[in-house]
Design an enzyme around this catalytic site. Structure first.
Site, PDB file in Angstrom:
ATOM      1  N   LYS A 183     -36.557   4.508   7.675  1.00 53.61           N
ATOM      2  CA  LYS A 183     -36.591   3.135   8.174  1.00 53.61           C
ATOM      3  C   LYS A 183     -37.871   3.053   8.989  1.00 53.61           C
ATOM      4  O   LYS A 183     -37.963   3.581  10.091  1.00 53.61           O
ATOM      5  CB  LYS A 183     -35.360   2.851   9.054  1.00 53.61           C
ATOM      6  CG  LYS A 183     -34.990   1.428   9.138  1.00 53.61           C
ATOM      7  CD  LYS A 183     -35.255   0.648  10.376  1.00 53.61           C
ATOM      8  CE  LYS A 183     -36.065   0.899  11.508  1.00 53.61           C
ATOM      9  NZ  LYS A 183     -36.807  -0.153  12.092  1.00 53.61           N
ATOM     10  N   GLY A 240     -36.973   7.722  19.851  1.00 54.13           N
ATOM     11  CA  GLY A 240     -37.235   6.434  20.494  1.00 54.13           C
ATOM     12  C   GLY A 240     -36.493   6.316  21.803  1.00 54.13           C
ATOM     13  O   GLY A 240     -36.327   7.312  22.534  1.00 54.13           O
ATOM     14  N   SER A 241     -36.028   5.107  22.099  1.00 56.59           N
ATOM     15  CA  SER A 241     -35.425   4.834  23.406  1.00 56.59           C
ATOM     16  C   SER A 241     -33.976   5.321  23.478  1.00 56.59           C
ATOM     17  O   SER A 241     -33.312   5.493  22.450  1.00 56.59           O
ATOM     18  CB  SER A 241     -35.449   3.326  23.659  1.00 56.59           C
ATOM     19  OG  SER A 241     -34.623   2.681  22.705  1.00 56.59           O
ATOM     20  N   GLY A 244     -31.753   2.550  21.948  1.00 58.06           N
ATOM     21  CA  GLY A 244     -31.726   2.543  20.480  1.00 58.06           C
ATOM     22  C   GLY A 244     -30.956   3.736  19.931  1.00 58.06           C
ATOM     23  O   GLY A 244     -30.088   3.593  19.064  1.00 58.06           O
ATOM     24  N   GLY A 245     -31.260   4.917  20.450  1.00 62.25           N
ATOM     25  CA  GLY A 245     -30.604   6.138  19.965  1.00 62.25           C
ATOM     26  C   GLY A 245     -29.107   6.089  20.199  1.00 62.25           C
ATOM     27  O   GLY A 245     -28.309   6.445  19.324  1.00 62.25           O
ATOM     28  N   GLU A 264     -33.655  11.918  19.515  1.00 63.50           N
ATOM     29  CA  GLU A 264     -34.480  12.455  20.594  1.00 63.50           C
ATOM     30  C   GLU A 264     -34.918  11.246  21.396  1.00 63.50           C
ATOM     31  O   GLU A 264     -35.594  10.355  20.866  1.00 63.50           O
ATOM     32  CB  GLU A 264     -35.663  13.212  19.973  1.00 63.50           C
ATOM     33  CG  GLU A 264     -36.397  14.090  20.942  1.00 63.50           C
ATOM     34  CD  GLU A 264     -37.723  13.514  21.331  1.00 63.50           C
ATOM     35  OE1 GLU A 264     -37.764  12.844  22.383  1.00 63.50           O
ATOM     36  OE2 GLU A 264     -38.697  13.714  20.603  1.00 63.50           O
ATOM     37  N   CYS A 301     -42.956  11.527  24.969  1.00 66.26           N
ATOM     38  CA  CYS A 301     -41.616  11.804  25.475  1.00 66.26           C
ATOM     39  C   CYS A 301     -41.642  12.925  26.500  1.00 66.26           C
ATOM     40  O   CYS A 301     -40.705  13.106  27.260  1.00 66.26           O
ATOM     41  CB  CYS A 301     -40.671  12.142  24.331  1.00 66.26           C
ATOM     42  SG  CYS A 301     -41.363  13.320  23.186  1.00 66.26           S
ATOM     43  N   GLU A 392     -36.597   6.707  33.131  1.00 67.60           N
ATOM     44  CA  GLU A 392     -37.951   6.777  32.577  1.00 67.60           C
ATOM     45  C   GLU A 392     -38.659   5.418  32.625  1.00 67.60           C
ATOM     46  O   GLU A 392     -38.064   4.394  32.318  1.00 67.60           O
ATOM     47  CB  GLU A 392     -37.843   7.227  31.109  1.00 67.60           C
ATOM     48  CG  GLU A 392     -39.180   7.336  30.391  1.00 67.60           C
ATOM     49  CD  GLU A 392     -39.002   7.660  28.899  1.00 67.60           C
ATOM     50  OE1 GLU A 392     -38.043   7.159  28.277  1.00 67.60           O
ATOM     51  OE2 GLU A 392     -39.835   8.400  28.360  1.00 67.60           O
TER      52      GLU A 392
HETATM   53  P1  NAP Z   1     -36.679   1.913  20.001  1.00 73.51           P
HETATM   54  O1  NAP Z   1     -36.594   0.534  20.508  1.00 73.51           O
HETATM   55  O2  NAP Z   1     -35.618   2.838  20.403  1.00 73.51           O
HETATM   56  O3  NAP Z   1     -36.766   1.814  18.404  1.00 73.51           O
HETATM   57  C1  NAP Z   1     -36.900   2.955  17.581  1.00 73.51           C
HETATM   58  C2  NAP Z   1     -36.423   2.625  16.182  1.00 73.51           C
HETATM   59  O4  NAP Z   1     -35.015   2.427  16.192  1.00 73.51           O
HETATM   60  C3  NAP Z   1     -37.005   1.358  15.634  1.00 73.51           C
HETATM   61  O5  NAP Z   1     -37.225   1.568  14.258  1.00 73.51           O
HETATM   62  C4  NAP Z   1     -35.926   0.319  15.846  1.00 73.51           C
HETATM   63  O6  NAP Z   1     -35.918  -0.643  14.830  1.00 73.51           O
HETATM   64  C5  NAP Z   1     -34.667   1.132  15.733  1.00 73.51           C
HETATM   65  N1  NAP Z   1     -33.591   0.616  16.587  1.00 73.51           N
HETATM   66  C6  NAP Z   1     -33.619   0.531  17.936  1.00 73.51           C
HETATM   67  N2  NAP Z   1     -32.454   0.059  18.394  1.00 73.51           N
HETATM   68  C7  NAP Z   1     -31.676  -0.173  17.304  1.00 73.51           C
HETATM   69  C8  NAP Z   1     -30.360  -0.674  17.124  1.00 73.51           C
HETATM   70  N3  NAP Z   1     -29.621  -1.049  18.163  1.00 73.51           N
HETATM   71  N4  NAP Z   1     -29.890  -0.774  15.876  1.00 73.51           N
HETATM   72  C9  NAP Z   1     -30.649  -0.405  14.822  1.00 73.51           C
HETATM   73  N5  NAP Z   1     -31.907   0.052  14.933  1.00 73.51           N
HETATM   74  C10 NAP Z   1     -32.415   0.177  16.156  1.00 73.51           C
HETATM   75  O7  NAP Z   1     -38.027   2.607  20.434  1.00 73.51           O
HETATM   76  P2  NAP Z   1     -39.529   2.169  20.210  1.00 73.51           P
HETATM   77  O8  NAP Z   1     -39.634   0.920  19.407  1.00 73.51           O
HETATM   78  O9  NAP Z   1     -40.194   3.372  19.706  1.00 73.51           O
HETATM   79  O10 NAP Z   1     -40.073   1.890  21.649  1.00 73.51           O
HETATM   80  C11 NAP Z   1     -39.403   1.047  22.543  1.00 73.51           C
HETATM   81  C12 NAP Z   1     -39.198   1.773  23.830  1.00 73.51           C
HETATM   82  O11 NAP Z   1     -38.578   3.046  23.606  1.00 73.51           O
HETATM   83  C13 NAP Z   1     -40.474   2.133  24.563  1.00 73.51           C
HETATM   84  O12 NAP Z   1     -40.961   1.100  25.338  1.00 73.51           O
HETATM   85  C14 NAP Z   1     -40.038   3.302  25.372  1.00 73.51           C
HETATM   86  O13 NAP Z   1     -39.400   2.859  26.536  1.00 73.51           O
HETATM   87  C15 NAP Z   1     -39.037   4.003  24.538  1.00 73.51           C
HETATM   88  N6  NAP Z   1     -39.552   5.191  23.822  1.00 73.51           N
HETATM   89  C16 NAP Z   1     -39.308   6.393  24.330  1.00 73.51           C
HETATM   90  C17 NAP Z   1     -39.753   7.511  23.679  1.00 73.51           C
HETATM   91  C18 NAP Z   1     -39.466   8.839  24.228  1.00 73.51           C
HETATM   92  O14 NAP Z   1     -39.784   9.803  23.588  1.00 73.51           O
HETATM   93  N7  NAP Z   1     -38.882   8.937  25.369  1.00 73.51           N
HETATM   94  C19 NAP Z   1     -40.473   7.430  22.492  1.00 73.51           C
HETATM   95  C20 NAP Z   1     -40.728   6.172  21.979  1.00 73.51           C
HETATM   96  C21 NAP Z   1     -40.250   5.061  22.658  1.00 73.51           C
HETATM   97  P3  NAP Z   1     -36.505  -2.117  15.001  1.00 73.51           P
HETATM   98  O15 NAP Z   1     -37.656  -2.024  15.950  1.00 73.51           O
HETATM   99  O16 NAP Z   1     -36.888  -2.506  13.621  1.00 73.51           O
HETATM  100  O17 NAP Z   1     -35.384  -2.903  15.553  1.00 73.51           O
END
Ligand code: NAP
Length: 527
Positions: A183, A240-241, A244-245, A264, A301, A392
């Site tokens: 995805k 990711g976040s 989301g995770g 992660e 991360c 974070e």
């Molecule tokens: P994210 O919002 O967690 O999204 C990562 C992936 O998961 C995207 O493809 C997103 O799809 C999908 N997703 C997220 N929530 C979902 C849900 N409820 N249902 C289905 N799919 C979902 O992370 P990000 O876009 O990489 O970055 C956003 C924030 O995450 C950053 O600002 C940061 O705070 C954090 N982040 C942390 C780390 C770390 O390693 N700690 C790394 C990256 C990001 P869609 O976008 O298509 O919805």
């Protein structure tokens, strides 16, 4: 070259009605290509193809799979400058970083190819029968790891190559023998699409079954949710976040057949500054830590988000040099306007928390989407009272926690959630006196670093990139290094199975010359 389509098996397809574009965060404009979000029909088709490919793919020889992974690496390199340009235009990251990440991506693929060539990853274990054993005979038992089935990979926004379409999750799952459906991350749809085309070319060239890989575009949660609910899917990799995770983990748990989600997620990677090191080397550590906090605009991360030290004049000196060093860093663009806005919001929310004060914050006017580095400080007493301070802030940010003494420091550490890493900065002599603190940190993290910063994750067998929740959803597994493959495998035991019906890895003649555990001893010998 970019057509904005999904890749469903070996076909390119755009049947969905939603479309989106990526953004160049430096220019703050949309890039040209229109991407078509995958429709429910396309998602189901990708999973069905993966399901159909699963048996054939799982039964390919390890060497055949290794050729596939090496071919992917070659195809990615062949994309050359076009890939680097697309990467830079979608992330705002410099070309040097793009090249470095591409190198890491192809090296990971080649590393898993080597693991396949060697073959011991299946952990073959044989306990031979003892028909004469008393009081009951012992049966012949043989066990090995087998692939789980189709895996969905949710790529990381902050690693468009190394943790996305052909990144560590995909490479390890393909190595394990699992078809993969990516995805794609909406922020770098073009990079993902180019890399995915390279995977398909490699799959065709090495005669892999259609469905071994698909790539879905999306710019919203729906595609991921539909994908995850498909009953033919067997596991999920996510970077990711925490939000989301956790949402995907909960969704997977609610399915009729729950499946593992290896997510992660967030981490503040505490760095503990011990007094003797501060007395002797405050300047060296202030410089090193400033670089680590601001590296890649803090979008790692493993970014050091919390610093902890014992309040005295040496720590004051460290803080002063750290502020100076941070001020000298030229702030860089963040990956995307949404991430830049979230960073601004997170930083200002921290400033509003009781007891925090600004040590340094970049104050010059900047272009849009630039991440202004900032360090705040707070007392350990305030830190203990307010869990918001433990969270974070994704970007070039760190919170310095000033403790009165070692007990105060240990109390603050005890409140931390699970982390990917913790670092301890101390002289060899003083580290010996902090045994309790080190043991305490060990319970919180996946990697304990001595006299170093957490950024920079080596890809090798001894790396562990994981940690207790919320750093990941399963602290037993690593997202980086050889062991990342273990997430996509499960054990199967064969009891009294005729030799010719056993998988080659478990047959008496050891045709693959694997290192196996036979009656408790590791050996490559035949039986
Ligand atoms: P994210 O919002 O967690 O999204 C990562 C992936 O998961 C995207 O493809 C997103 O799809 C999908 N997703 C997220 N929530 C979902 C849900 N409820 N249902 C289905 N799919 C979902 O992370 P990000 O876009 O990489 O970055 C956003 C924030 O995450 C950053 O600002 C940061 O705070 C954090 N982040 C942390 C780390 C770390 O390693 N700690 C790394 C990256 C990001 P869609 O976008 O298509 O919805």
């Amino acid at each position: 070259m970019l057509d904005g389509k999904n890749i469903i098996g070996f076909k390119r397809s755009k049947r969905g009605s939603n479309s989106f574009k990526t953004i160049n965060p430096i220019l703050n404009i949309e890039n040209e290509t229109v991407y078509y979000e995958a429709s429910s029909e396309e998602i189901q088709e990708a999973v069905s193809l993966a399901h159909q490919a699963y048996r054939t793919y799982a039964e390919t020889s390890y060497k055949h799979r290794a050729r596939f992974l090496n071919a992917i690496a070659e195809e990615i390199m062949a994309l050359d400058q076009t890939l680097l340009d697309t990467y830079c235009s979608e992330t705002g990251l410099p070309e040097g970083r793009a090249k470095g990440e591409r190198g890491r991506t192809v090296n990971q693929l080649r590393m898993f190819a080597q693991i396949l060539d060697e073959g011991s990853f299946v952990e073959a274990s044989i306990d031979t029968a003892q028909p004469d054993r008393q009081p009951v005979p012992k049966v012949d038992l043989r066990k090995m790891m087998v692939p789980l089935g189709p895996v969905a990979v949710f790529g990381a926004s902050n690693f468009p190559l190394a943790y996305s379409s052909a990144g560590g999750d995909t490479a390890s799952a393909l190595a394990a023998g699992c078809p993969v459906i990516v995805k794609g991350h909406p922020m770098h749809a073009g990079t993902g699409s180019m890399v995915s085309s390279a995977i398909i070319k490699a799959a065709k060239d090495t005669a892999m079954p259609e469905g071994v890989f698909s790539h879905l575009n999306s710019s919203g949660h729906e595609v991921g949710e539909v994908l995850l609910k498909n009953p033919l899917l067997k596991a999920v990799g996510f970077t990711g976040s925490i939000k989301g995770g956790r949402a995907l983990f909960d969704l997977a748990a609610k399915r009729k057949e729950p499946i593992p989600v290896f997510a992660e997620m967030g981490s503040v990677n505490p760095v503990v500054l011990l007094p003797e090191a501060m007395k002797k080397e405050a300047e060296k550590w202030a410089k090193t830590i400033a670089q680590s906090i601001t590296l890649g605009s803090g979008q790692f991360c493993t970014n050091p988000g919390i610093l902890m030290g014992i309040k005295n004049s040496d720590l004051d000196c460290f803080i002063e040099i750290l502020a100076k060093e941070i001020n000298e860093v030229v702030p860089a663009s963040m990956l995307h306007p949404v991430i830049a806005d979230k960073y601004d919001d997170g930083r200002s929310q921290m400033q509003q928390q009781k007891g925090t004060s600004v040590v340094v914050e970049y104050s010059e006017k900047t272009k849009a989407n630039v991440g202004r580095p900032a360090i705040l400080k707070v007392s350990a007493a305030e830190f203990r009272e307010n869990p918001k301070l433990h969270q974070e802030v994704f970007g070039p940010f760190s919170l310095l926690v000033e403790c009165q003494n070692i007990e105060d420091l240990e109390r603050a550490v005890s409140l931390l959630e699970g982390q990917l890493t913790a670092s301890v900065i101390g002289t060899t002599e003083e580290l010996r006196g902090y045994d309790h603190l080190l043991k305490q940190l060990e319970t919180k993290v996946g990697r304990l670093i001595f006299n170093g910063v957490p950024t920079g994750v080596e890809v090798c067998a001894s790396m562990h990139h994981g940690g207790p929740y919320p750093a990941t959803t399963d602290s037993r597994f690593s997202a980086v290094g050889d062991d990342a493959i273990k997430r996509w495998l499960r054990p199967v035991c064969y009891q009294n199975c005729p030799d010719e019906l056993l998988p080659a890895s478990l047959q008496n003649s050891n045709p693959l010359q694997l290192l196996r555990r036979v009656d408790g001893t590791l050996t490559r010998a035949k039986l």
